[in-house]
Design an enzyme around this catalytic site. Structure first.
Site, mmCIF file in Angstrom:
data_model
loop_
_atom_site.group_PDB
_atom_site.id
_atom_site.type_symbol
_atom_site.label_atom_id
_atom_site.label_comp_id
_atom_site.label_asym_id
_atom_site.label_seq_id
_atom_site.Cartn_x
_atom_site.Cartn_y
_atom_site.Cartn_z
ATOM 1 N N CYS A 26 6.574 -7.673 -5.286
ATOM 2 C CA CYS A 26 6.864 -8.815 -4.418
ATOM 3 C C CYS A 26 8.230 -9.397 -4.759
ATOM 4 O O CYS A 26 8.893 -8.968 -5.711
ATOM 5 C CB CYS A 26 5.788 -9.894 -4.545
ATOM 6 S SG CYS A 26 5.794 -10.740 -6.141
ATOM 7 N N CYS A 29 8.752 -10.671 -8.310
ATOM 8 C CA CYS A 29 9.066 -9.610 -9.274
ATOM 9 C C CYS A 29 10.566 -9.309 -9.236
ATOM 10 O O CYS A 29 11.240 -9.242 -10.273
ATOM 11 C CB CYS A 29 8.304 -8.331 -8.951
ATOM 12 S SG CYS A 29 6.533 -8.518 -8.687
ATOM 13 N N ASP A 441 45.576 0.633 13.357
ATOM 14 C CA ASP A 441 46.770 1.426 13.076
ATOM 15 C C ASP A 441 46.974 2.374 14.259
ATOM 16 O O ASP A 441 46.021 2.703 14.975
ATOM 17 C CB ASP A 441 46.555 2.216 11.781
ATOM 18 C CG ASP A 441 47.727 3.126 11.461
ATOM 19 O OD1 ASP A 441 48.870 2.645 11.547
ATOM 20 O OD2 ASP A 441 47.488 4.303 11.138
ATOM 21 N N ASP A 640 43.612 5.139 8.380
ATOM 22 C CA ASP A 640 43.199 6.455 7.906
ATOM 23 C C ASP A 640 42.619 6.429 6.499
ATOM 24 O O ASP A 640 42.213 7.447 5.981
ATOM 25 C CB ASP A 640 44.352 7.454 7.992
ATOM 26 C CG ASP A 640 45.514 7.100 7.060
ATOM 27 O OD1 ASP A 640 45.355 6.189 6.225
ATOM 28 O OD2 ASP A 640 46.575 7.725 7.169
ATOM 29 N N ASP A 644 46.939 3.523 4.738
ATOM 30 C CA ASP A 644 46.709 2.117 5.051
ATOM 31 C C ASP A 644 45.848 1.424 3.996
ATOM 32 O O ASP A 644 45.270 0.369 4.268
ATOM 33 C CB ASP A 644 46.031 1.999 6.423
ATOM 34 C CG ASP A 644 46.900 2.538 7.532
ATOM 35 O OD1 ASP A 644 48.062 2.117 7.613
ATOM 36 O OD2 ASP A 644 46.427 3.382 8.309
#
Length: 753
Positions: A26, A29, A441, A640, A644
């Site tokens: 749960c 826990c 880009d 890419d 970049d």
């Protein structure tokens, strides 16, 4: 493994590790384990996922060891173990799946037997109510169910108590245990009740039903939880068990575990590629939908890269194995998905804070409920007090709160993978939903990223062949796609290439070198300005210089412009549609490029982008994104993933386009697996739908407990004269968890833009 360090940021350098945690049932826990890990000195971040039952920890290896983290988990009463460093991620994932399937099967059997036993107990109680012999039979049946089906519940509750904590098992154990003890005393010593004017009623059928329904809820939850990882399971089962490998001139079917890098492997039509590699003989069309989500086969010839798990459709070919095991594309995808599904979305923190105090508060409410009924009830005070207190303990459900967010994250990341999107976790999902500006880009993102020379324009008395020869000779030493296009054009025209000395690359601008004592420069206008090149005649209009997707590169020899090479890069067919979809989501789109103004304008117009920023160097892209963020915009950058990288790191959400089978995992938050810009609006749409689902789940989990607990305590009794049966309470508790998981599963089929 080392944590990802984004270029351009000050992310802390350290290590990260993930390992399975067993015994959690749960949210309480999960919250306890997470607090224990976060409290270890040297831990910078800890995330524990209830659904995957996995812990992911970022830590300083100079301050804490992985074994110390395991000890911290065990100190809370739960178990954990480290996986071997060289563990095969695919084998681990398969093993985890087998374990989950076994758990779901065992829970189903125990739940079915318990519910059937409860029906038998109810039938006996109704037909032979008050019969002492029947009570003894029910005592034996109930004891057997508790010792067999309910053993794990009581064992975990006791373990939590010895570690001075409480969880869902504590509530169930207290509720059923108190009802069982009361019934057992009423069976063995009914005179004690009779002397005090209390009927010796028993609640055996309620105890059995509660255990059965709790286990039924967990069984349904376990099966539903397995569905949330369907996408991951499909990936794990893609690899064949053997590969046909050449050994001493003979083809032998070899277990995949014995294949090594450098082996020559043959793949026949209809077979799956066993490992990553490079084709050395033959050709075929491969179904790479498991990687990209794209159903159309991809043509592969000699020199082409193939990925393990892809399906060979037509021809036969041989290839040389390159990436094995954890280094393979498939293993990297599985690893990324497991990490993503184990991550925590920021919205989960509210549930974590509530879960930390939930069980003690519920126990306190149950005690108050018992005392109130015992002292205020007119008749049958003790039975009513026990029934009400048991109902409070049973109906309370921290499980729903613990499952609300991680189940949605698991389903969403799995759905994303099926659509060709690798999303790095819950935090990314939540952040992507807030994006209101997407920066694109140009090269390789809006355009195909496959440049070709459209025209060579000679200036100042030079010849076209001389211009192309000089440019190609220098660009031969560059790995830039434009340089490769220029070299390719020279070779197609059989243009001779010359030796180059003093080669130098100027990032974002071009290249320079020396050919037989002549200084040659190839690049954009910015490079020409830097080198103070005489640009006379370069600005005169020339045919084919302003077509969409075209860029011009100047060639200078000994400080004077010698020519212009027009390089074209076709706009992707999907770019316009992707931009339209982004706009329909209310997102602004900006084109960011280092190309000249006219080229940027031409590409932006063709793609339907209204705003563009041209002639921007790589380092200046970061400033442009930062400027947008300072205006309060939430920015996603699409590039890419390599050139970049600084801009991707600066953005709120970095999205990388693929480069072959290189998915640029380390450079972005979301990796597109196919070169289709429409994946960007799909990712944002998926994120927004996931956030809606998370909020629905949390709302239901909180409202259920806020309404259910008071009803179980009996607040409606003065108005209706009715009390909630502990059996109904247990059914409601099971339903609450199942409803949250089921709501998350709807994401598998939700419509996206």
């Amino acid at each position: 493994m080392a944590t990802r360090i984004k270029v351009g940021t000050t992310e802390e350098v350290g290590s990260s590790i993930s390992f399975p945690v067993t015994g959690m049932t749960c949210a309480a826990c999960q919250a306890r384990v997470q607090r224990a890990l976060a409290a270890v000195p040297g831990v910078t971040d800890a995330s524990v996922n209830l659904v995957t039952r996995n812990a992911a920890v970022h830590y300083d290896p100079s301050s804490v060891t992985p074994q110390r983290l395991i000890e911290a988990v065990r100190a809370t009463g739960y178990d954990a173990e480290l996986r071997p460093v060289d563990a095969d991620i695919l084998a681990v994932a398969s093993s985890v799946d087998d374990s989950e399937a076994r758990e779901a099967r065992e829970l189903t059997i125990k739940a079915t037997v318990s519910v059937l036993a409860g029906l038998i107990a109810m039938l006996f109680s109704m037909l032979l109510m008050g019969n002492s012999f029947i009570n003894y039979i029910l005592l034996v049946i109930t004891s057997g169910i508790l010792l067999w089906a309910g053993r794990d519940i009581y064992r975990r509750a006791w373990k939590a108590l010895t570690h001075r904590s409480a969880d869902m098992n504590t509530l169930v154990a207290l509720g059923t245990g108190s009802a069982f003890v009361y019934s057992m005393v009423a069976t063995l010593a009914p005179s004690l009740f009779a002397r005090n004017g209390i009927a010796p009623d028993v609640y055996y059928e309620a105890v059995i039903f509660i255990i059965g329904l709790v286990l039924a809820g967990r069984a349904i939850e376990a099966r539903a939880r397995r569905k949330t990882s369907d996408a991951l399971r499909k990936l794990v089962t893609l690899l064949p068990s053997t590969a046909r490998v050449e050994r001493g001139g003979v083809w032998i079917d070899t277990p995949l575990s014995q294949v090594v890098s450098g082996d020559t492997i043959v793949v026949r039509p209809g077979e799956r590629v066993p490992v990553d590699g490079t084709i050395i003989e033959g050709s075929s069309d491969l179904d790479e939908s498991m990687l990209t989500g794209e159903p159309l086969p991809v043509a592969k010839t000699i020199g082409g890269q193939v990925a393990g798990g892809t399906l060979n459709t037509t021809g036969a070919f041989s290839f040389r194995a390159t990436s094995i095991g954890a280094d393979s594309v498939l293993a990297r995808i599985v690893k990324l998905m497991r990490e993503a599904q184990s991550s925590r979305a920021p919205i989960q923190r509210l549930a974590d804070r509530v879960s930390a105090v939930f069980v003690p508060v519920v126990v306190s409410i149950a005690i108050v409920t018992f005392l109130a009924w015992y002292f205020l009830a007119d008749t049958a005070a003790l039975p009513r007090a026990i029934a009400a207190a048991v109902s409070v303990l049973i109906i309370a459900c921290p499980c729903a709160m613990g499952l609300a967010v991680p189940t949605a994250v698991m389903v969403a990341t799995g759905r994303g993978a099926e659509l060709g999107l690798l999303i790095k976790g819950g935090e990314i999902l939540q952040r992507a939903g807030d994006v209101d500006t997407v920066v694109l880009d140009k090269t390789g993102t809006v355009t195909e990223g496959i440049p070709s020379v459209g025209r060579v324009i000679a200036l100042g008395g030079a010849k076209e062949s001389e211009v192309l020869s000089a440019a190609a000779s220098v660009e031969r030493h560059s790995e830039h796609p434009v340089g490769m296009a220029i070299v390719r054009a020279a070779r197609e025209l059989s243009t001779p290439l010359e030796a180059v000395d003093d080669f130098q690359s100027h990032t974002g601008s071009g290249v320079t070198g020396r050919i037989r004592d002549r200084k040659v420069a190839v690049g954009n206008a910015h490079l020409m300005q830097q080198l103070r090149v005489n640009m006379d005649g370069a600005e005169k209009p020339a045919p084919a210089r302003d077509i969409a997707g075209a860029s011009e590169f100047f060639v200078a020899i000994d400080g004077r412009i010698a020519g212009i090479i027009v390089v074209t890069d076709a706009i992707r067919a999907s770019s316009r549609e992707a931009v339209d979809k982004l706009r329909s989501l209310g997102i602004d789109v900006v084109l960011l490029t280092g190309d000249r103004q006219s080229t940027a304008q031409s590409v932006a117009s063709a793609a339907g982008i209204e705003r563009f920023v041209a002639e921007v160097l790589p380092q200046d892209k970061v400033s442009e994104i930062r400027s947008l963020q300072e205006k309060g915009r939430v920015v996603a950058m699409v590039g890419d993933g390599i050139n970049d990288a600084p801009a991707l790191a600066q953005s709120d959400v970095g999205i990388s386009m693929p480069r072959g089978t290189d998915i640029a995992i380390e450079a972005s938050d979301i990796a597109l697996m196919r070169s289709d810009l429409r994946g960007v609006p799909t990712a944002i749409s998926l994120s927004r739908r996931t956030m809606v689902t998370m909020k629905q789940n949390l709302f239901w989990a909180f409202v259920y407990n806020a309404i259910g607990i008071p009803i179980a305590a009996g607040v409606l009794f003065p108005l209706t004269g009715l009390m909630l049966s502990p059996i109904i309470a247990s059914a409601a508790m099971a339903l609450s968890s199942v409803s949250v998981v089921t709501n998350s599963l709807r994401l598998r089929h939700v419509r996206l833009v």
